[in-house]
Structures are given as C-alpha cells and as structure tokens.
Design an enzyme around this catalytic site. Structure first.
Site, PDB file in Angstrom:
ATOM      1  N   CYS A  43     -22.931   5.828  -1.956  1.00 54.07           N
ATOM      2  CA  CYS A  43     -21.978   6.848  -1.516  1.00 54.07           C
ATOM      3  C   CYS A  43     -22.703   8.069  -0.947  1.00 54.07           C
ATOM      4  CB  CYS A  43     -21.081   7.279  -2.678  1.00 54.07           C
ATOM      5  SG  CYS A  43     -19.873   8.551  -2.204  1.00 54.07           S
TER       6      CYS A  43
ATOM      7  N   ASP B 228       0.781  -1.237   0.000  1.00 51.29           N
ATOM      8  CA  ASP B 228       0.000   0.000   0.000  1.00 51.29           C
ATOM      9  C   ASP B 228       0.817   1.294   0.000  1.00 51.29           C
ATOM     10  OD1 ASP B 228      -2.361   1.480  -0.048  1.00 51.29           O
ATOM     11  OD2 ASP B 228      -2.486   1.574   2.120  1.00 51.29           O
TER      12      ASP B 228
ATOM     13  N   CYS C 278     -19.661   2.099   0.270  1.00 53.73           N
ATOM     14  CA  CYS C 278     -19.616   1.538  -1.087  1.00 53.73           C
ATOM     15  C   CYS C 278     -19.161   0.088  -1.066  1.00 53.73           C
ATOM     16  CB  CYS C 278     -18.741   2.385  -2.003  1.00 53.73           C
ATOM     17  SG  CYS C 278     -16.983   2.423  -1.595  1.00 53.73           S
TER      18      CYS C 278
ATOM     19  N   CYS D  18     -19.433  -6.771 -12.715  1.00 52.44           N
ATOM     20  CA  CYS D  18     -20.363  -5.810 -12.120  1.00 52.44           C
ATOM     21  C   CYS D  18     -21.688  -5.747 -12.885  1.00 52.44           C
ATOM     22  CB  CYS D  18     -19.741  -4.413 -12.090  1.00 52.44           C
ATOM     23  SG  CYS D  18     -18.476  -4.201 -10.822  1.00 52.44           S
TER      24      CYS D  18
END
Length: 383
Positions: free
Chosen positions: A207, A143, A253, A197
């Site tokens: 959101c 990260d 989300c 998706c």
C-alpha cells in the site's frame, strides 16, 4: 412414498443445482449459498469501522448501517443468500504502468463497461429463470445496495476476506466481482471458506499510503481508491505525492496477493480492458472538458465521479510526473471553471515549474476562491 423431509431435501438440491447451472450459463465463475444469519460479527465490525471515522466522507455507510449489518433488516423474508463471483483478472501485473510518468493508471476493474451494469444484467437473467422455476420471491444486489458482500461471500465459501479486507479466492486470487441474490427459497447451504493468508503481509506492504492500521482493517481516508473516487474536494497534500499516477482507484494491494498466481485472465465474454484505457496519456486527459470526458468514458464507471473530480486526479498525476511538457496543459487549467481543478493546477505547477517561474506566476495571479488561495500559499511555502 418419500417422507416430507426427503421431498424438501430433493427440492433444495434441484433448485440449487438449477441455480448453479444458470449462473454458469450467464458467465459467472462461482455461485455458492449461505444463510442470512451467517455473518453475526459483521454489525459489530461495521460499527467499529464507522465509530473510528475510517469511512471518511462516505456518510451513506452510516445512514444504512442497520440494513448493511444484517441482511434480514434489508429484507425480512429472505431465507437464502446466493453469492456470485465473476473473474476480472488482468492479462498482466497492472503495477507495470506506475513507472511510466507520462501515463495514467486506471484501476483494472474500471477499464471497460461499468461492472454494476454488467453483473446486474446477468443476475436479473438468473433471478428471472430461478423465480419462475422455484415459485419464490427474489431480489438481486450489486455493490451499490447496503449489502456486506465480502463477509457474505466468505460465509458462502467463495473466498475469505484477506488482510487487505478484499475477498481472496483460491481459484481467482483477489480479482473477483461480487453480486448477490436474496430469495425466500430454501437452498442447500455451502460451507464457509477459512482464512488462508497465514503470515503473508504482501498486500499490506504494497500500500503506497499505509492505509492499513492493522491486518484486516482499512482506513479509507488514506486509501487511494477512496481518495480518487469517493472523496470530493481537495486531497490531503501529504498524500498527493504518494498517489503517483493513479488517477482512478488503486490495484497495488490486490496485485500483490500471492494467490493471484492461480487466477487466469478474464475470458472474452467477461470484461476485457478497452485498449485506450490501459495506459492513457496524462497530457490527453488534461484536455478533457465535460462533454469530452462524458464521451470518452461513456459506459465506464469512471464517468460516475464527474469531470472535475477526475481532472483533479489527473493533475495530481501530472504534478508527480516531473515532466515539463505537462506545464502548458496545467497552465490552461488555471482558468478552469472548477475551483478544485484550479487548485490542483496550482499544486501541479508548483512541482513542475522552476522556482523562479512559479514565483513569477504567483505574482501575476488574480485573487481566487479560498480553497485555491490555500493551494497558492502552500505551494509558495514549498508544501
């Protein structure tokens, strides 16, 4: 006698199998391999994101753009990239806390030890054993390094980048920590995962701040995770009411993703949430001075943002709570040493106190720094 190409293939197979076994032994849920040139569109997409200013104040993204966009710029000798996934799925939908006005919501990933430390330690164990077996060089990243983990994870087949721009796995939903191992070894390459998706837009609709200008695109400047973690200074007044009681990150989300139904909660050897970080009291968090903050969040990624930025977030949650019992803790923070804390205390009190109470407070105040005075002026105007 086997041909050289057969020997090479057998070496690849054995090294890859060894790597997967070591990853499993260290508690990783997924381990797959891709090539350093597997994300050719990533530099263009990154450049577009930065050019549009959607990275906000994260200047490090611009400074490391070349290395971030192409793994071979980061390390020219890399021949294979191994991507690891670690499930951190919660026991329940983390959005349940959002209706509890006296409680603060901390993102699921931050409710235990800093995952950077957890994953890097395990990656180093895998890397050490693999390097000894393969006789090859290795580097591990988690990260904080300029590595585009999500595109690489998609290329390796761990999952795909969903419309919320996070990685989605068919086996673990949106709850995966990622880490990578770069090596000079040639390994067996896995197939990329395709997008699953479809027409779903659950993550986009979930959101609170409308941070997605379009599917697969995010504007960090409107993202609660960015605002509460990366952003320094005051938060846009128009966005504060939308933050609710989210004081560190936002899971909305991620939690909305239908693929989560296939994700089990994280096992004990992985990352179980600390009980005191599941639903901490806003009133308690408002009392934390620097020493108490460091002690309470010892080992947690929350500690990295510092006490002042954290209390700024808690004050926003207090202002959104509608709870008069939080007025006194907010009043005490009017004397805090940090201007950003004093400013958010003004904003919170402007929302919690009755108009005549707040007017009396405003009349009795002392002149303060410009950013705090700006909060007074906005609050007095009802903004």
């Amino acid at each position: 006698m086997p041909a050289p190409s057969d020997k090479q293939a057998e070496r690849k197979r054995k090294l890859t199998a060894f790597l997967r076994a070591e990853a499993l032994a260290q508690g990783f849920d997924l381990c797959r391999v891709t090539l350093p040139d597997a994300i050719p569109r990533a530099p263009e997409r990154l450049a577009e994101f930065i050019a549009a200013g959607r990275h906000g104040s994260m200047s490090w993204m611009e400074e490391t753009q070349a290395r971030r966009g192409d793994p071979r710029v980061l390390w020219s000798d890399v021949r294979s990239i191994v991507m690891f996934g670690l499930n951190y799925g919660p026991d329940e939908d983390p959005r349940g806390i959002l209706s509890k006005t006296d409680r603060a919501a901390i993102s699921v990933y931050a409710r235990n030890r800093d995952y950077h430390d957890v994953i890097k330690g395990r990656l180093k164990e895998v890397a050490t054993r693999f390097a000894a077996r393969a006789g090859e060089d290795v580097k591990v990243f988690v990260d904080t390094a300029p590595v585009m983990e999500k595109p690489l994870a998609e290329a390796a087949g761990l999952g795909w980048q969903g419309k919320h721009t996070n990685l989605v796995s068919r086996s673990h939903g949106s709850w995966l920590f990622l880490g990578s191992l770069f090596t000079t070894a040639d390994l067996e390459i896995d197939e990329a995962e395709r997008d699953h998706c479809g027409s779903c837009r659950a993550c986009l609709d979930a959101c609170p701040t409308n941070a997605f200008p379009a599917p697969y695109k995010i504007d960090a400047r409107r993202c609660i995770s960015y605002l509460t973690i990366e952003h320094k200074g005051p938060i846009d007044p128009a966005l504060r009411p939308l933050i609710g009681n989210r004081i560190y990150g936002c899971d909305d989300c991620l939690a909305a993703c239908p693929w989560n139904k296939f994700a089990a909660s994280a096992a004990e050897m992985k990352l179980q949430a600390r009980e005191d970080l599941k639903e901490p009291s806003i009133a308690f968090l408002l009392t934390l001075n620097d020493a108490a903050f460091r002690s309470f969040f010892s080992g947690s990624p929350v500690k990295r943002i510092g006490r002042d930025r954290f209390v700024r977030n808690v004050l926003i949650a207090a202002g959104n709570s509608g709870r008069e019992d939080l007025i006194d803790p907010c009043l005490r923070l009017m004397e805090d040493g940090s201007p950003v804390v004093r400013g958010m205390a003004v904003w919170a009190l402007g929302r919690l106190m009755r108009p005549e109470q707040f007017r009396q407070l405003a009349v009795s105040r002392n002149q303060d720094e410009p950013e705090v005075e700006a909060e007074w002026q906005r609050a007095e105007c009802g903004a």
